[in-house]
Design a protein around this motif. Sequence first.
Motif, short mmCIF file in Angstrom:
data_model
loop_
_atom_site.label_atom_id
_atom_site.label_comp_id
_atom_site.label_asym_id
_atom_site.label_seq_id
_atom_site.Cartn_x
_atom_site.Cartn_y
_atom_site.Cartn_z
N GLU A 1 -15.74 -60.29 78.77
CA GLU A 1 -14.62 -61.14 78.34
C GLU A 1 -14.17 -62.05 79.48
O GLU A 1 -13.92 -63.24 79.28
CB GLU A 1 -13.46 -60.29 77.85
CG GLU A 1 -13.69 -59.65 76.50
CD GLU A 1 -12.45 -58.97 75.95
OE1 GLU A 1 -11.33 -59.35 76.35
OE2 GLU A 1 -12.60 -58.07 75.11
N GLN A 2 -14.07 -61.50 80.68
CA GLN A 2 -13.60 -62.30 81.81
C GLN A 2 -14.63 -63.36 82.20
O GLN A 2 -14.28 -64.52 82.48
CB GLN A 2 -13.30 -61.40 83.00
CG GLN A 2 -12.61 -62.10 84.14
CD GLN A 2 -11.25 -62.64 83.74
OE1 GLN A 2 -10.33 -61.88 83.49
NE2 GLN A 2 -11.12 -63.96 83.64
N ALA A 3 -15.90 -62.98 82.21
CA ALA A 3 -16.95 -63.93 82.56
C ALA A 3 -17.04 -65.07 81.54
O ALA A 3 -17.20 -66.24 81.92
CB ALA A 3 -18.29 -63.22 82.69
N VAL A 4 -16.92 -64.73 80.26
CA VAL A 4 -16.95 -65.76 79.22
C VAL A 4 -15.77 -66.71 79.37
O VAL A 4 -15.90 -67.93 79.23
CB VAL A 4 -17.00 -65.13 77.82
CG1 VAL A 4 -16.76 -66.18 76.74
CG2 VAL A 4 -18.35 -64.44 77.59
N ALA A 5 -14.59 -66.15 79.65
CA ALA A 5 -13.40 -67.00 79.85
C ALA A 5 -13.61 -67.96 81.02
O ALA A 5 -13.23 -69.14 80.95
CB ALA A 5 -12.17 -66.12 80.08
N LEU A 6 -14.20 -67.47 82.09
CA LEU A 6 -14.47 -68.33 83.25
C LEU A 6 -15.48 -69.43 82.91
O LEU A 6 -15.34 -70.57 83.33
CB LEU A 6 -15.00 -67.48 84.42
CG LEU A 6 -13.97 -66.57 85.09
CD1 LEU A 6 -14.67 -65.56 85.99
CD2 LEU A 6 -12.96 -67.40 85.89
N LYS B 1 -15.11 -67.56 71.83
CA LYS B 1 -15.59 -66.43 72.63
C LYS B 1 -16.83 -65.80 71.99
O LYS B 1 -17.85 -65.56 72.66
CB LYS B 1 -14.47 -65.41 72.79
CG LYS B 1 -14.78 -64.29 73.79
CD LYS B 1 -15.35 -63.07 73.12
CE LYS B 1 -15.63 -61.95 74.13
NZ LYS B 1 -16.27 -60.78 73.50
N ILE B 2 -16.78 -65.52 70.70
CA ILE B 2 -17.91 -64.85 70.05
C ILE B 2 -19.11 -65.79 69.95
O ILE B 2 -20.26 -65.34 69.95
CB ILE B 2 -17.52 -64.29 68.66
CG1 ILE B 2 -18.61 -63.32 68.18
CG2 ILE B 2 -17.27 -65.38 67.66
CD1 ILE B 2 -18.23 -62.55 66.93
N THR B 3 -18.87 -67.10 69.91
CA THR B 3 -19.99 -68.04 69.90
C THR B 3 -20.73 -68.01 71.23
O THR B 3 -21.97 -68.07 71.27
CB THR B 3 -19.50 -69.46 69.58
OG1 THR B 3 -18.80 -69.45 68.33
CG2 THR B 3 -20.67 -70.43 69.47
N ILE B 4 -19.99 -67.88 72.33
CA ILE B 4 -20.64 -67.73 73.63
C ILE B 4 -21.38 -66.39 73.69
O ILE B 4 -22.51 -66.31 74.19
CB ILE B 4 -19.63 -67.83 74.78
CG1 ILE B 4 -18.90 -69.18 74.75
CG2 ILE B 4 -20.33 -67.62 76.13
CD1 ILE B 4 -19.80 -70.39 74.84
N ASP B 5 -20.76 -65.33 73.18
CA ASP B 5 -21.44 -64.03 73.13
C ASP B 5 -22.74 -64.10 72.34
O ASP B 5 -23.71 -63.41 72.65
CB ASP B 5 -20.53 -62.98 72.50
CG ASP B 5 -19.45 -62.48 73.44
OD1 ASP B 5 -19.51 -62.79 74.64
OD2 ASP B 5 -18.54 -61.77 72.97
N SER B 6 -22.75 -64.92 71.30
CA SER B 6 -23.97 -65.11 70.52
C SER B 6 -25.02 -65.85 71.34
O SER B 6 -26.22 -65.56 71.25
CB SER B 6 -23.66 -65.87 69.23
OG SER B 6 -24.82 -66.06 68.46
#
Length: 395
Positions: free
Chosen positions: A330-335, A207-212
Motif C-alpha cells: 500500500e505504501q509503495a503504491v501510494a509513493l 490503487k487496485i489498478t496499480i496492484d493489477s
Amino acid sequence: MKAISILGSTGSIGTQTLDIVSQYPHQFRVVGLAALRNVELLAQQIREFQPEIAAIGEAQKLPELQAAIKDVDPQPILLAGEAGVIEVAHYGDAEVVVTGIVGCAGLLPTIAAIKAGKDIALANKETLIAGGPVVLPLVEQHGVKLLPADSEHSAIFQCLQGVPSGGLRRILLTASGGAFRDWPVEKLSQVSVSDALKHPNWSMGRKITIDSATLMNKGLEVIEAHWLFGVNYDQIEIVIHPQSIIHSLIELQDTSVLAQLGWPDMRLPLLYALSWPERIYTDWQQLDLVKVGQMTFRSPDHQKYPCMQLAYAAGRTGGCMPAALNAANEQAVALFLAEKIQFLDIPRLIEQACDRYQLHNISTPTLDDIIAADQWARQEVLAMSQTLGCVAKTF
C-alpha cells in the motif's frame, strides 16, 4: 427488503453497490454510508438513499458535509473520522455491511461489523490478508457470514455451491495480466503512472489498478483464498486469462473443473453477495460466447511479476508477515502514484521490507500485533524510499 450499510460508498465498489440499490429498490434499503473524503458525492448519496447514519473519514470535512445536506429532512446522524466509520459499520439493523474501503483501513470497521452480528459482503481483501488470523475466529464466534464480493472469490464461492466437504482439489485464480501483460519486461523501467492506470478490461480504483499492473492483486487474492476457502497455498494457482470472461475456476477431486463466466462487471459479484443464497433476475447484458469468440490462457511471467511470489512467500510464512506485505505494498503504491518512486521500485521496496520484518514476525498474532506490523512496514518503506536504496535481488 434487505437492510445494508456501505463502507467506502463513494468509491468504485460503493457506487456500483448503490447502482444495484437504485435498480432494485424493493430488494435493498440503505441504513448507513461511509466515505473517506468525497463530500459532494456523499451528500448526493445521502439525498438519494436517505440513510439513517453517515460518516466522512476525513474529520475536517464534517462541517462541509453538514452544510451540503442542511436542507435534507430527516437529517441522518453525521459522524467523522475513523470512529465515525466504525460507528456506521456496527450501527442499527443493517443485515449486511459492504466493505468497499480500500486497503487495511477497512480492517477495524469490518471487525466492528462482525462483532455487531452483521454479515459481511467482503470487497476489501486486505481484511483477510492482514487480519485473517483474527477475523476468521470472530466470524465463527459471532455466527456471521463472510460473503466474497470481488469477482474472483465470488466465482469460486459460486462454483463451490453444492460441492461436498472435501470435494475441492484445487483453485485456479484467473488474472487479466493488467496494463502491461503485452509489454516486454525490459520496457517496464519506462512505465508512467498514466500507463499503469490503463487497465484493459476492468474499471477500478487507482490503487487496485496499480496492484493489477504489478499482479500483486493476484498474489493478495491467493492469501485471501487461503483464508476464505481453507486451502493450502499449494492448492492455489494463478493463470493469465486476458479476456476476463472466466472469473475463476475450481478443480474437484475427480478432476472435474467448474468455472463461473460473465462479462467483466463488478455488479454481478456484488449482487450475489447481497442476495445470496437467492438469484435475482437482472436485465444486464447477457454473456454471448459467439461475441467473445475465443478465450486464451497462459502462465504468469514471474520475472515480469515478482509480486506474486512475494505474496506466496508471505502467506506461507504466516503470522504478521501478510500484514507487513500488504502495508508495504500500500505504501509503495501510494509513493508510485505520487510519482516519488518508479514502477519497478514497488516490488523492490516490498521485498526489502518483508526481508527486514522476518526478525519481528509473530506467528500467532493479536489484532494489536497486526496493526503494529502494518505501521512498521509503512514506515520502513517510507524510510527506504527516501534514499531509494532499494536494489533488491534479481527477480
